[in-house]
Design a protein around this motif. Structure first.
Motif, PDB file in Angstrom:
ATOM      1  N   GLU A 211      20.512 -59.737 -10.063  1.00 46.25           N
ATOM      2  CA  GLU A 211      20.839 -59.285  -8.916  1.00 46.25           C
ATOM      3  C   GLU A 211      21.033 -57.663  -8.772  1.00 46.25           C
ATOM      4  O   GLU A 211      20.773 -57.017  -7.993  1.00 46.25           O
ATOM      5  N   PHE A 212      21.737 -57.122  -9.649  1.00 44.49           N
ATOM      6  CA  PHE A 212      22.022 -55.872  -9.716  1.00 44.49           C
ATOM      7  C   PHE A 212      20.845 -54.843  -9.711  1.00 44.49           C
ATOM      8  O   PHE A 212      20.753 -53.900  -9.325  1.00 44.49           O
ATOM      9  N   VAL A 213      19.696 -55.300 -10.074  1.00 46.64           N
ATOM     10  CA  VAL A 213      18.521 -54.880  -9.987  1.00 46.64           C
ATOM     11  C   VAL A 213      18.110 -54.413  -8.521  1.00 46.64           C
ATOM     12  O   VAL A 213      17.850 -53.188  -8.150  1.00 46.64           O
ATOM     13  N   ALA A 215      20.185 -54.499  -6.060  1.00 46.19           N
ATOM     14  CA  ALA A 215      21.256 -53.583  -5.715  1.00 46.19           C
ATOM     15  C   ALA A 215      20.871 -51.935  -6.124  1.00 46.19           C
ATOM     16  O   ALA A 215      21.214 -51.015  -5.136  1.00 46.19           O
ATOM     17  N   ALA A 218      18.479 -51.010  -3.426  1.00 52.82           N
ATOM     18  CA  ALA A 218      19.183 -50.833  -2.288  1.00 52.82           C
ATOM     19  C   ALA A 218      19.857 -49.421  -2.253  1.00 52.82           C
ATOM     20  O   ALA A 218      20.155 -48.767  -1.195  1.00 52.82           O
TER      21      ALA A 218
ATOM     22  N   ILE B 122      23.940 -50.881   1.874  1.00 52.43           N
ATOM     23  CA  ILE B 122      24.258 -52.395   1.977  1.00 52.43           C
ATOM     24  C   ILE B 122      25.458 -52.618   0.930  1.00 52.43           C
ATOM     25  O   ILE B 122      25.387 -51.975  -0.079  1.00 52.43           O
ATOM     26  N   PHE B 124      26.928 -55.949  -1.036  1.00 53.40           N
ATOM     27  CA  PHE B 124      26.414 -57.386  -1.145  1.00 53.40           C
ATOM     28  C   PHE B 124      27.728 -58.230  -1.235  1.00 53.40           C
ATOM     29  O   PHE B 124      28.737 -57.959  -1.420  1.00 53.40           O
ATOM     30  N   GLU B 126      28.022 -60.671  -3.706  1.00 55.48           N
ATOM     31  CA  GLU B 126      28.772 -60.843  -5.097  1.00 55.48           C
ATOM     32  C   GLU B 126      28.809 -59.487  -5.687  1.00 55.48           C
ATOM     33  O   GLU B 126      28.004 -59.193  -6.488  1.00 55.48           O
ATOM     34  N   SER B 130      26.376 -57.478  -8.428  1.00 54.79           N
ATOM     35  CA  SER B 130      25.629 -56.481  -7.778  1.00 54.79           C
ATOM     36  C   SER B 130      25.870 -55.157  -8.488  1.00 54.79           C
ATOM     37  O   SER B 130      25.254 -54.342  -8.267  1.00 54.79           O
TER      38      SER B 130
END
Lengths: 316, 358
Positions: A211-213, A215, A218, B122, B124, B126, B130
């Motif tokens: 997920e951090f990728v 983020a 973003a 944004i 997130f 979690e 994240s």
């Protein structure tokens, strides 16, 4: 950090003692009396006992082990049974030759494996990814001795551009010396390059799915900065594989060294086994094992540098 | 200008857009900061072909908070991620998204990068996954600042410390050197908010930022978010499945079901007089301290599969007051009051939900 390294060093101690015990036991695992290879067949029992006493074979095993360990720690591995020279004079140069070959092979394998693996991960599922995976599997599966002979047949025999065996003469210029390394290093690097490429591909593509990728995207970071994050996260697991492959190259080059007549430890060990030259076998195996342990230690420390979570996990 | 007025004007959105182009906008009606029209998102890959959003319209003024409320899979996250064009591969986005005069869907990759952070940021759901586990909190905030502004690492790090202080992280200076796994869940979420605020965004998207937290920490983070939002005057789109959370923070609520808005209006109206059975159902499944001992009434069934939506109203199969007509055609999103829109055939009759059920 210093604490972590000290902690890992403590681990090394029992492993090293275990390895030294096994090396010492080699003498007794070989069939027959260890002294029988030195004692002439026609010697009288008195002479035989004398020889046994001279080598210390008549004393209790634990004492023999401690005496042997003490000599080893002070750098005395005894005398080679086949050449009569001190074992260190045989093993140290061979070790250097093997190290330079394994080091070159590991560097080449790491470079090729990391590049191909990362490319494949970024091209996930596309034609180039599948092509790279196919090359990787081919690289992993090719038998080394076969590859070695094919390389010799092509580059040394047919084209005549590279030497087929040996290390050249002491007086050779740099380019000539280097040319002797090309074929053995290429042969050695092929299998680990395939293994590293596959493992790097799966590590990088796993990281890319985290997920951090998303983020990072973003946050509006440029692609190369995101790659830095991915690389640092994938570096730990990739290093573990590369370290293991390097360690394998140190010990597993017997076939390649034999085909290319490369005077390294594999070549030496092979000869020592045929000559039943126990002191040389002991020294070679012990040194290879120690290199293995040190390589693993370095990998652990490097992994900690890349992933801060390793530190807290292993302490707790 | 209030959001209410914006919504009232939304019916004639095209008209007002033309107006603002032709003449300088009158002082009473500046264009909204966010204007989304007919937003449709379809995911098309060799394995799946599914439409997740079926034409959303909404707008948001500077300083206002819009809450998207709905069950998991209703399309809330997809909606807010569309604003950043942060969608899975194979996503096809149609319609228009205008934020601060910028057509988000028309941006080239480099322009899109420039918008992510300074214009739209944004936070997130979690924070644990994240943040990059291999870098310190301070580095990850400073790196974001440096991606958008010409500042030194030292200045960016100082800004990171200020931000951590702003979100009330204790001993902020020390936390700069902490790795994400060394912080508690609440502190990590505060750090995540600090990261989102690092380039002073005009629009903050909060994608269920309190869902992963303990109840007590949840309310702290929520209050902090509301305070920051007011202090900094950011427009905020807040995603949650918890109506209670929406009550705390929202000016405006949009209730989502199966990729559509089913009811939209100011928070007070939605709470006091919900006009869609689904909204009423959501409110009925919340614990209220005012009525101790009241029975919770869960909504029966589960949301429909987005690849096989029913022909009529998507909520019809679960609806307690469904009429035969509901299974025929999707009701229109109709304005029943100047600032209140509902997608239900019964809403036109003028009765509040409570009355219909009686």
């Amino acid at each position: 950090m210093a604490g972590f390294i000290a902690y890992r060093l403590l681990y090394v101690l029992p492993i090293s003692i275990g390895v030294s015990l096994i090396c010492f036991a080699l003498t007794y695992m070989a069939p027959g009396d260890p002294a029988s290879s030195i004692i002439p067949d026609d010697a009288s029992p008195e002479v035989a006992a004398q020889i046994r006493a001279a080598y210390g074979f008549d004393r209790p095993l634990p004492i023999q082990y401690l005496l042997w360990l003490w000599r080893v720690l002070s750098g005395d591995f005894g005398v080679s049974l086949s050449t009569g020279r001190p074992v260190t004079d045989e093993v140290i140069p061979a070790m250097m030759n093997t190290l330079s070959l394994a080091g070159g092979g590991a560097l080449l394998a790491a470079f090729v494996g990391i590049t191909l693996g990362t490319l494949a991960a970024y091209r996930n599922g596309r034609l180039s990814d599948r092509a790279i995976s196919a090359v990787g599997i081919a690289g992993m599966s090719v038998p080394q001795y076969w590859l070695a002979m094919v390389m010799v047949a092509i580059f040394a025999v047919e084209l005549g551009v590279l030497p087929a065996s040996g290390m050249g003469q002491p007086g050779d210029d740099f380019g000539r010396t280097l040319s002797f390394y090309v074929l053995p290093i290429l042969t050695l690097a092929t299998v680990p390059a395939g293994i590293i490429a596959r493992s790097v591909r799966s590590t990088v593509s796993e990281t890319l799915q985290q997920e951090f990728v998303q983020a990072l995207e973003a946050k509006g970071l440029p692609a190369w900065r995101i790659f830095l994050h991915v690389a640092k996260n994938a570096a730990g697991p990739a290093l573990a594989v590369i370290g293991l492959q390097f360690a394998n190259l140190l010990g597993g080059s017997i076939l390649v060294e034999t085909v290319f007549s490369w005077p390294g430890t594999g070549f030496l060990l092979n000869a020592a086994i045929f000559m039943r030259d126990l002191p040389v076998m002991q020294a070679t195996v012990l040194l290879l094992a120690m290199f293995f342990i040190v390589a693993n230690l370095l990998v652990d420390i490097l992994q900690m540098l890349f992933d801060p979570r390793v530190k807290s996990a292993r302490r707790g | 200008m209030t959001l209410a007025a914006t919504l009232a004007a939304q019916e004639s959105a095209q008209e007002s857009a033309q107006e603002s182009e032709q003449a300088p906008a009158p002082a009473v009606a500046p264009p909204p900061l966010v204007q989304v029209e007919n937003l449709r998102v379809r995911i098309k890959t060799p394995d799946v072909d599914v439409t997740l959003l079926h034409g959303l319209n909404f707008s948001l003024n500077q300083g206002e908070v819009l809450c998207l409320v709905g069950e998991s899979g209703s399309g809330k996250s997809i909606t807010v991620r569309s604003l950043l064009r942060l969608l899975p591969p194979g996503a096809i986005v149609e319609g228009s998204i205008i934020v601060d005069g910028i057509d988000i869907l028309a941006l080239k990759p480099a322009q899109l990068r420039a918008v992510r952070g300074p214009l739209i940021a944004i936070a997130f759901q979690e924070p644990a996954t994240s943040f990059d586990p291999a870098f310190t909190i301070g580095y990850q905030i400073a790196e974001t600042v440096r991606a958008h502004e010409q500042v030194s690492w030292a200045d960016a790090t100082r800004r990171a410390q200020d931000l951590l202080e702003l979100v009330q992280v204790p001993s902020a200076k020390r936390r700069l050197d902490a790795y994400p796994h060394e912080l508690s869940g609440g502190l990590r979420q505060r750090a995540m908010i600090a990261l989102a605020l690092s380039c002073r965004p005009k629009l903050l998207i909060a994608d269920e930022p309190t869902t992963a937290l303990d109840a007590t920490v949840q309310i702290q983070v929520l209050l902090l978010l509301r305070e920051l939002q007011r202090e900094l005057g950011m427009a905020t789109v807040f995603v949650t499945h918890d109506v209670g959370v929406a009550c705390e923070i929202a000016d405006q609520v949009a209730v989502m079901y199966s990729g559509r808005f089913v009811e939209m209006g100011p928070i007070e109206r939605i709470i006091d007089a919900p006009r869609h059975p689904y909204t009423a159902g959501l409110l009925g499944s919340v614990v209220t301290p005012d009525v101790p001992g009241a029975r919770l009434e869960p909504i029966p069934g589960a949301p429909p599969d987005p690849t096989a939506l029913p022909p009529g109203c998507s909520f019809e199969p679960r609806c307690r007051v469904a009429r035969p007509a509901c299974a025929q055609a999707m009701p229109a999103f109709t304005q029943i009051a100047p600032l209140h829109q509902v997608r239900c055939v019964l809403a036109a009759s003028g009765a509040a939900m409570g009355d219909i059920e009686k």
